[in-house]
Design an enzyme around this catalytic site. Structure first.
Site, PDB file in Angstrom:
ATOM      1  N   ASP A   1      -6.474   2.069   9.857  1.00 30.97           N
ATOM      2  CA  ASP A   1      -7.902   1.801  10.019  1.00 30.97           C
ATOM      3  C   ASP A   1      -8.128   1.343  11.460  1.00 30.97           C
ATOM      4  O   ASP A   1      -8.275   2.169  12.357  1.00 30.97           O
ATOM      5  CB  ASP A   1      -8.319   0.750   8.985  1.00 30.97           C
TER       6      ASP A   1
ATOM      7  N   GLY B   1       0.771  -1.240   0.000  1.00 33.68           N
ATOM      8  CA  GLY B   1       0.000   0.000   0.000  1.00 33.68           C
ATOM      9  C   GLY B   1       0.798   1.284   0.000  1.00 33.68           C
ATOM     10  O   GLY B   1       0.344   2.308  -0.500  1.00 33.68           O
TER      11      GLY B   1
ATOM     12  N   PHE C   1     -14.368   3.410   2.433  1.00 36.44           N
ATOM     13  CA  PHE C   1     -13.319   2.635   1.782  1.00 36.44           C
ATOM     14  C   PHE C   1     -12.712   3.432   0.633  1.00 36.44           C
ATOM     15  O   PHE C   1     -13.392   3.845  -0.293  1.00 36.44           O
ATOM     16  CB  PHE C   1     -13.851   1.290   1.278  1.00 36.44           C
TER      17      PHE C   1
ATOM     18  N   ASP D   1      -5.666  -0.202  -2.516  1.00 35.36           N
ATOM     19  CA  ASP D   1      -6.345  -1.092  -3.448  1.00 35.36           C
ATOM     20  C   ASP D   1      -7.700  -1.550  -2.954  1.00 35.36           C
ATOM     21  O   ASP D   1      -8.011  -1.479  -1.771  1.00 35.36           O
ATOM     22  CB  ASP D   1      -5.503  -2.355  -3.669  1.00 35.36           C
TER      23      ASP D   1
ATOM     24  N   ARG E   1      -4.716   0.673  -7.488  1.00 33.10           N
ATOM     25  CA  ARG E   1      -3.562   1.252  -6.788  1.00 33.10           C
ATOM     26  C   ARG E   1      -2.943   2.397  -7.590  1.00 33.10           C
ATOM     27  O   ARG E   1      -2.308   3.286  -7.040  1.00 33.10           O
ATOM     28  CB  ARG E   1      -2.483   0.185  -6.552  1.00 33.10           C
TER      29      ARG E   1
ATOM     30  N   GLU F   1       3.278   3.822   6.214  1.00 29.38           N
ATOM     31  CA  GLU F   1       2.077   3.009   6.004  1.00 29.38           C
ATOM     32  C   GLU F   1       1.092   3.808   5.156  1.00 29.38           C
ATOM     33  O   GLU F   1       1.089   5.042   5.190  1.00 29.38           O
ATOM     34  CB  GLU F   1       1.520   2.665   7.398  1.00 29.38           C
ATOM     35  N   ASP F   2       0.242   3.121   4.416  1.00 33.36           N
ATOM     36  CA  ASP F   2      -0.736   3.841   3.596  1.00 33.36           C
ATOM     37  C   ASP F   2      -1.866   4.426   4.438  1.00 33.36           C
ATOM     38  O   ASP F   2      -2.147   5.611   4.389  1.00 33.36           O
ATOM     39  CB  ASP F   2      -1.287   2.952   2.461  1.00 33.36           C
TER      40      ASP F   2
ATOM     41  N   LYS G   1      -7.861   7.191   9.531  1.00 32.61           N
ATOM     42  CA  LYS G   1      -9.319   7.277   9.645  1.00 32.61           C
ATOM     43  C   LYS G   1      -9.755   7.683  11.047  1.00 32.61           C
ATOM     44  O   LYS G   1     -10.936   7.939  11.274  1.00 32.61           O
ATOM     45  CB  LYS G   1      -9.958   5.929   9.274  1.00 32.61           C
TER      46      LYS G   1
END
Ligand code: IMP
Ligand code: MG
Length: 183
Positions: A112, A53, A161, A168, A174, A108-109, A140
């Site tokens: 969550d 990610g 999402f 992705d 992506r 990190e992407d 988030k």
């Protein structure tokens, strides 16, 4: 280009919303790079990207960090059956570089639940780095399982999402230059 509904990259899906355009991302990533440059006045720095990610974010970010640094990656995998139940994380690809005594920035992407990051931080701290901080493109702010602070955040993300810019859905999307939610 703008995120037109007819974007051929979308597999026929329609964009619901584009919370972050390519231009907004570029501006924020440049500022984040400056923040990180200032936060590490001297010494070495290892930027550790969590695949897959983070790959686009990391490649843009490191070019905005104006100091010496090295790059490596890691690949984590949840095991047990449902990610929800166990929350266990295993390193599928382990960084080749030694981590002991080094300043590490884990990239990190998106945060969550925070489960992945928490397990990874536990694991990486066992290698006794000199420092270990988290940089996430998106947060988030719903993480109930994150035991570590996110030191550098790109954007506060809506709780929906998101795909694009590395993120992705079933390995698709992506490569979108913007971050979108889909219908
Ligand atoms: P966590 O362990 O629940 O914090 O999940 C983090 C991981 O789940 C991220 O690294 C992503 O791979 C994935 N993820 C969480 N939210 C999203 C999203 O909105 N879009 C795409 N991937 C997501
Ligand atoms: Mg993913």
């Amino acid at each position: 280009m703008t995120a037109a509904a007819a974007d051929p990259r979308l597999l026929g899906r329609t964009v619901k919303r584009v919370p972050f355009s390519a231009a907004q991302i570029a501006t924020r990533v440049a500022a984040l790079g400056a923040e990180i440059t200032a936060a590490y006045p001297d010494g070495e720095l290892l930027v550790l990207g969590l695949l897959k990610g983070s790959f686009i974010f990391l490649s843009d970010l490191v070019r905005q960090i104006e100091r010496p640094l090295q790059v490596d990656f890691l690949v984590a995998s949840s095991y047990g059956d449902a990610t929800e139940s166990s929350g266990l994380v295993r390193l599928v690809y382990d960084p080749e570089t030694r981590l002991e005594g080094r300043n590490i920035l884990l990239v990190e992407d998106i945060v969550d639940s925070g489960r992945t990051l928490t397990r990874l931080m536990d694991l990486l701290l066992q290698r006794q780095p000199k420092s270990l901080e988290i940089c996430a493109l998106l947060d988030k702010h719903v993480a109930q399982h994150l035991r570590y602070p996110v030191k550098f955040t790109g954007f506060d993300a809506p709780n929906e999402f998101l795909v694009g810019y590395g993120l992705d859905h079933a390995e698709n999307f992506r490569h979108l230059p913007y971050i979108a939610s889909l219908q």
